[in-house]
Design an enzyme around this catalytic site. Sequence first.
Site, PDB file in Angstrom:
ATOM      1  N   CYS A  64      -2.492  -0.409  -0.395  1.00  0.00           N
ATOM      2  CA  CYS A  64      -1.315   0.163  -1.055  1.00  0.00           C
ATOM      3  C   CYS A  64      -0.167  -0.849  -1.084  1.00  0.00           C
ATOM      4  O   CYS A  64       0.438  -1.157  -0.048  1.00  0.00           O
ATOM      5  CB  CYS A  64      -0.912   1.429  -0.305  1.00  0.00           C
ATOM      6  SG  CYS A  64       0.675   2.121  -0.785  1.00  0.00           S
ATOM      7  N   CYS A  67       3.165   0.398   0.220  1.00  0.00           N
ATOM      8  CA  CYS A  67       3.120   0.489   1.688  1.00  0.00           C
ATOM      9  C   CYS A  67       3.399  -0.867   2.317  1.00  0.00           C
ATOM     10  O   CYS A  67       4.146  -0.969   3.295  1.00  0.00           O
ATOM     11  CB  CYS A  67       1.751   0.981   2.154  1.00  0.00           C
ATOM     12  SG  CYS A  67       1.287   2.617   1.577  1.00  0.00           S
TER      13      CYS A  67
END
Length: 143
Positions: A64, A67
């Site tokens: 991600c 993230c």
Amino acid sequence: MAGQVSACPACGTKNRVPVAAKGTPRCASCKAALPWVVPASDENLDAALDTRQLVLLDLWATWCAPCRAVAPVLVRLATRYAGQVKVVKVDVDHSPRTAARFDARSIPTLVLLREGKVVRRVVGAQPEPVLAREVDRALAGSR
């Protein structure tokens, strides 16, 4: 449980900070509060959340990009709020029970907890000032 190594923001000494502890990690040299950023999993999450400090639970995944963008912000927040906030990072791909427990339908999901209870929740990558404001609100509500 294994810990992480954290450099003291006051003197630079490297210290090992535990995943779980009852107190607040302090520098072995100068006794300043240390940033507390630790990984956790389904197996040790309850121990990692068992603290009197405000916990910022980061539900993330390695693939991600948002993230990964938020990760250094969380380290800076842990340094800024050393002694007040513990950052617990959980990779949802390796800890599906934790992802389900905190209803992480989108990542990153950041959950602020006080004594195991959810006090605030932020979904999606947010800039540092927004996250700092959320932490400030959660800390103010706990006093």
